[in-house]
Design an enzyme around this catalytic site. Structure first.
Site, mmCIF file in Angstrom:
data_model
loop_
_atom_site.group_PDB
_atom_site.id
_atom_site.type_symbol
_atom_site.label_atom_id
_atom_site.label_comp_id
_atom_site.label_asym_id
_atom_site.label_seq_id
_atom_site.Cartn_x
_atom_site.Cartn_y
_atom_site.Cartn_z
ATOM 1 N N ASN A 107 28.807 38.557 38.106
ATOM 2 C CA ASN A 107 30.167 38.163 37.867
ATOM 3 C C ASN A 107 31.054 37.577 38.874
ATOM 4 O OD1 ASN A 107 32.444 37.620 35.987
ATOM 5 N ND2 ASN A 107 33.282 39.447 36.743
ATOM 6 N N HIS A 109 34.796 36.812 40.363
ATOM 7 C CA HIS A 109 36.196 37.369 39.796
ATOM 8 C C HIS A 109 37.183 36.605 41.115
ATOM 9 C CE1 HIS A 109 39.066 39.817 37.851
ATOM 10 N NE2 HIS A 109 39.688 40.072 39.055
HETATM 11 C C1 GAR Z 1 37.578 31.357 37.865
HETATM 12 O O1 GAR Z 1 38.748 31.445 38.737
HETATM 13 C C2 GAR Z 1 36.873 32.520 37.754
HETATM 14 O O2 GAR Z 1 37.016 33.452 38.853
HETATM 15 C C3 GAR Z 1 37.878 33.254 36.554
HETATM 16 O O3 GAR Z 1 38.219 32.488 35.665
HETATM 17 C C4 GAR Z 1 38.284 30.895 36.244
HETATM 18 C C5 GAR Z 1 37.187 30.011 35.675
HETATM 19 O O4 GAR Z 1 37.327 28.746 36.331
HETATM 20 N N1 GAR Z 1 37.219 34.463 36.220
HETATM 21 C C6 GAR Z 1 38.080 35.459 35.612
HETATM 22 O O5 GAR Z 1 38.953 35.666 35.925
HETATM 23 C C7 GAR Z 1 37.017 36.768 35.012
HETATM 24 N N2 GAR Z 1 37.565 37.861 35.069
HETATM 25 P P1 GAR Z 1 36.007 27.788 36.072
HETATM 26 O O6 GAR Z 1 35.880 27.561 34.426
HETATM 27 O O7 GAR Z 1 36.645 26.384 36.218
HETATM 28 O O8 GAR Z 1 34.843 28.135 36.692
#
Ligand code: GAR
Length: 197
Positions: A107, A109
């Site tokens: 994952n 984060h």
């Molecule tokens: C990213 O910043 C990822 O790290 C976060 O959501 C965003 C998705 O961006 N994930 C979380 O917060 C998980 N807990 P993306 O759809 O452009 O890849």
């Protein structure tokens, strides 16, 4: 070569960074599918553009978690998945799936875990908390997924400086840029630790 399945709920820019790394040879793996819980996710368009099979499924469609898990697991079996990547996936992965893919789910984060991890900390919520607390550093983390939310072993981290003029939005952009580098690099390193690479 190992088969990767990506899980994404929204824009999928991290998914795109994996697609790009495979195309330019920095990541030696096959992307065999995209799973999303959101039928409007832009990640779906990215998959279609690159001919990657997709599966839209949400736990809300099922009466029990176990039925949901079985359906996801049968798709993963059909795709012959070796490694699952949660790239902006905002639904909880059931324990049944975590057990079937023991040590084979990663994952990303958007914080320096263990800071700002766990329930309620996702996307902009993380960056808002960092700004509110006037932290001087933030960043992103790739970790192995275990039954404890956001608590599995950290296998990659990248730090960014937070300046006085940063807002949650500007910080999110800085961190996302780092995510796009960290995620494919960490997957590549992790793949070499898996058997029969
Ligand atoms: C990213 O910043 C990822 O790290 C976060 O959501 C965003 C998705 O961006 N994930 C979380 O917060 C998980 N807990 P993306 O759809 O452009 O890849």
């Amino acid at each position: 070569m190992k088969n990767i399945v990506v899980f994404a709920s929204g824009s999928g820019s991290n998914f795109q960074s994996i697609i790009n790394a495979v195309s330019n040879g920095k990541l030696t793996a096959n992307i065999v599918g995209l799973i999303t819980n959101n039928k409007s996710a832009f990640a779906l368009e990215r998959a279609q553009k690159h001919g990657i099979p997709t599966f839209i499924i949400s736990p809300d469609q099922f009466n029990s978690e176990s039925e949901y898990s079985k359906t996801v697991l049968s798709k993963l079996e059909e795709w012959n998945a070796d490694l699952l990547i949660l790239a902006g996936y905002l639904k909880k992965i059931p324990v049944e799936i975590i057990q079937s893919f023991d040590n084979r789910i990663l994952n990303i984060h958007p914080s320096l875990l263990p800071k700002y991890g766990g329930k309620g900390f996702y996307g902009s919520k993380v960056h808002e908390a960092v700004i509110r607390n006037k932290d001087s550093q933030s960043g992103c983390t790739v970790h192995v997924v275990t039954a404890e939310y956001d608590e599995g072993p950290v296998i990659g981290q990248s730090t960014v400086q937070v300046t006085d003029s940063d807002t949650a939005t500007s910080l999110a952009e800085k961190v996302l840029e780092r995510e796009h580098i960290l995620l494919p690099e960490t997957i590549q390193k992790y793949l070499t630790t898996l058997k029969n690479y």
